[in-house]
Design an enzyme around this catalytic site. Structure first.
Site, PDB file in Angstrom:
ATOM      1  N   ARG A   1       0.832  -1.195   0.000  1.00 29.55           N
ATOM      2  CA  ARG A   1       0.000   0.000   0.000  1.00 29.55           C
ATOM      3  C   ARG A   1       0.872   1.252   0.000  1.00 29.55           C
ATOM      4  O   ARG A   1       2.050   1.199   0.331  1.00 29.55           O
ATOM      5  CB  ARG A   1      -0.909   0.011   1.229  1.00 29.55           C
ATOM      6  CG  ARG A   1      -1.799  -1.217   1.374  1.00 29.55           C
ATOM      7  CD  ARG A   1      -2.590  -1.154   2.674  1.00 29.55           C
ATOM      8  NE  ARG A   1      -3.509  -2.279   2.831  1.00 29.55           N
ATOM      9  CZ  ARG A   1      -3.221  -3.405   3.470  1.00 29.55           C
ATOM     10  NH1 ARG A   1      -2.008  -3.549   4.022  1.00 29.55           N
ATOM     11  NH2 ARG A   1      -4.106  -4.383   3.571  1.00 29.55           N
TER      12      ARG A   1
ATOM     13  N   HIS B   1      -2.935   2.363  -5.689  1.00 26.41           N
ATOM     14  CA  HIS B   1      -3.806   1.233  -5.384  1.00 26.41           C
ATOM     15  C   HIS B   1      -4.119   0.414  -6.633  1.00 26.41           C
ATOM     16  O   HIS B   1      -4.325  -0.802  -6.541  1.00 26.41           O
ATOM     17  CB  HIS B   1      -5.096   1.715  -4.725  1.00 26.41           C
ATOM     18  CG  HIS B   1      -5.576   0.786  -3.651  1.00 26.41           C
ATOM     19  ND1 HIS B   1      -4.863   0.545  -2.491  1.00 26.41           N
ATOM     20  CD2 HIS B   1      -6.680   0.001  -3.567  1.00 26.41           C
ATOM     21  CE1 HIS B   1      -5.516  -0.327  -1.740  1.00 26.41           C
ATOM     22  NE2 HIS B   1      -6.617  -0.677  -2.372  1.00 26.41           N
TER      23      HIS B   1
ATOM     24  N   ARG C   1      -1.434  -1.973  -7.026  1.00 25.93           N
ATOM     25  CA  ARG C   1      -1.641  -3.088  -6.087  1.00 25.93           C
ATOM     26  C   ARG C   1      -2.633  -4.097  -6.687  1.00 25.93           C
ATOM     27  O   ARG C   1      -2.405  -5.310  -6.632  1.00 25.93           O
ATOM     28  CB  ARG C   1      -2.155  -2.521  -4.761  1.00 25.93           C
ATOM     29  CG  ARG C   1      -2.456  -3.528  -3.671  1.00 25.93           C
ATOM     30  CD  ARG C   1      -2.760  -2.747  -2.394  1.00 25.93           C
ATOM     31  NE  ARG C   1      -3.456  -3.522  -1.391  1.00 25.93           N
ATOM     32  CZ  ARG C   1      -2.851  -4.304  -0.501  1.00 25.93           C
ATOM     33  NH1 ARG C   1      -1.545  -4.430  -0.518  1.00 25.93           N
ATOM     34  NH2 ARG C   1      -3.550  -4.960   0.412  1.00 25.93           N
TER      35      ARG C   1
ATOM     36  N   TYR D   1     -10.431 -10.221  -6.565  1.00 26.80           N
ATOM     37  CA  TYR D   1      -9.589 -10.242  -7.755  1.00 26.80           C
ATOM     38  C   TYR D   1      -9.928 -11.386  -8.693  1.00 26.80           C
ATOM     39  O   TYR D   1      -9.523 -11.370  -9.856  1.00 26.80           O
ATOM     40  CB  TYR D   1      -8.109 -10.316  -7.352  1.00 26.80           C
ATOM     41  CG  TYR D   1      -7.677  -9.124  -6.547  1.00 26.80           C
ATOM     42  CD1 TYR D   1      -7.552  -7.873  -7.141  1.00 26.80           C
ATOM     43  CD2 TYR D   1      -7.432  -9.220  -5.184  1.00 26.80           C
ATOM     44  CE1 TYR D   1      -7.185  -6.757  -6.401  1.00 26.80           C
ATOM     45  CE2 TYR D   1      -7.059  -8.113  -4.437  1.00 26.80           C
ATOM     46  CZ  TYR D   1      -6.936  -6.896  -5.055  1.00 26.80           C
ATOM     47  OH  TYR D   1      -6.588  -5.792  -4.320  1.00 26.80           O
TER      48      TYR D   1
END
Length: 320
Positions: A163, A259, A262, A294
């Site tokens: 992060r 993000h 990420r 995801y």
């Protein structure tokens, strides 16, 4: 009681400064709505009125959800203190939210970026930077260092999936080149180790050499890993601006943020066959549900599994 709760989430729950600020803003907003009568106003009817007020002010359903979640957490805190007997926020129906799939960048686009910027992370530019001596003021030397730092910011975010706050919180001794791991302090001060590929290890080592050249001495072990050309720690806006500038072009479209990088790492790992539990540990998720989002982006992987495993797909759909 609001101050006591904010102290609680800071000192006991160890929420990030950004989360603390969000909670403080929401509770201040509710306090204004109920004219300072906060505890007395924590009833289902008043919370419904506050929710309606948020919607009328044009707040998005996701933001309204956030407000109600903050108030629900505050109510649970008051229950622990014996101020409330039950949580009134549980009886308030929240607005429906659209399900948003995580955005991600295509691996091909990221490969183009790293190929185009590879020279900034190399040894030739480091030798040039060293030739200027410590604390250089020449614009060329400063730009050489900035370019190396910007590239490393992207490399670390995409290479490890950490992060933004975790990136800023890295210390020099967070990186262990011998073991090729990065120690990261995540949410709630939870420590985890993330493997670092050899190419990224090499890039970090060269960057630390660049820092030493700029400072005139080795960076302190307990100091920030990433620093500006003036030796100052990074801050959120610096990272955000870096990502937007660095990812401009290379076929990379959509929102450019730490993000999304990420999300891109998680999607790429899943597409290449990594199991969800391993991805969960790497990303520092508290539970598997946060990682499972995801799977919605991995249509290509699903097609491969289907074509390789389904009895009819294997023979092209024929009955033979």
């Amino acid at each position: 009681m609001i101050d006591a709760y904010l102290t609680y989430i800071r000192d006991i729950r160890r929420y990030s400064p950004r989360t603390q600020a969000i909670y403080g803003d929401v509770l201040a907003d509710f306090s204004r709505f109920c004219e300072g009568e906060v505890v007395a106003s924590l009833t289902p009817s008043m919370l419904r009125r506050y929710e309606a007020d948020c919607i009328n002010r044009g707040l998005k359903p996701r933001t309204v959800h956030q407000h109600m979640s903050v108030l629900s957490g505050f109510c649970r805190f008051l229950m622990q203190k014996g101020v409330l007997k039950s949580n009134p926020a549980r009886n308030v129906k929240r607005p429906k939210m659209e399900k948003r799939l995580p955005e991600f960048y295509q691996e091909k686009s990221m490969d183009e970026y790293f190929k185009a910027t590879d020279h900034w992370a190399g040894e030739d530019e480091l030798d040039i930077l060293r030739s200027y001596g410590p604390a250089p003021t020449d614009k060329t030397a400063v730009e050489l260092y900035r370019a190396r730092l910007r590239r490393l910011i992207v490399s670390l975010l995409f290479g490890t999936g950490i992060r933004r706050a975790e990136l800023i919180g890295l210390r020099t001794d967070s990186f262990n080149p011998a073991r090729q791991v990065l120690r990261v302090v995540g949410k709630g001060d939870k420590m985890r180790e993330i493997p670092v590929v050899p190419s990224l290890c090499h890039e970090i080592c060269l960057y630390l050499n660049a820092v030493e050249s700029m400072r005139g001495s080795a960076p302190p072990a307990d100091g920030p890993l990433l620093v500006t050309e003036k030796g100052r720690p990074l801050y959120p806006n610096y990272v955000d601006r870096t990502i937007k500038a660095e990812l401009d072009g290379y076929g990379i479209t959509g929102r450019k943020s730490p993000h999304v990088l990420r999300h891109s790492v998680a999607t790429a790992l899943l597409d290449d066959g990594a199991d969800l539990n391993s991805i969960k540990e790497m990303l520092g998720h508290a539970n598997l549900a946060a990682t499972q989002v995801y799977t919605h982006n991995s249509v290509d992987r699903l097609k491969k599994v289907y074509n390789n495993a389904h009895p009819r797909a294997k023979n092209g759909g024929s009955n033979d």
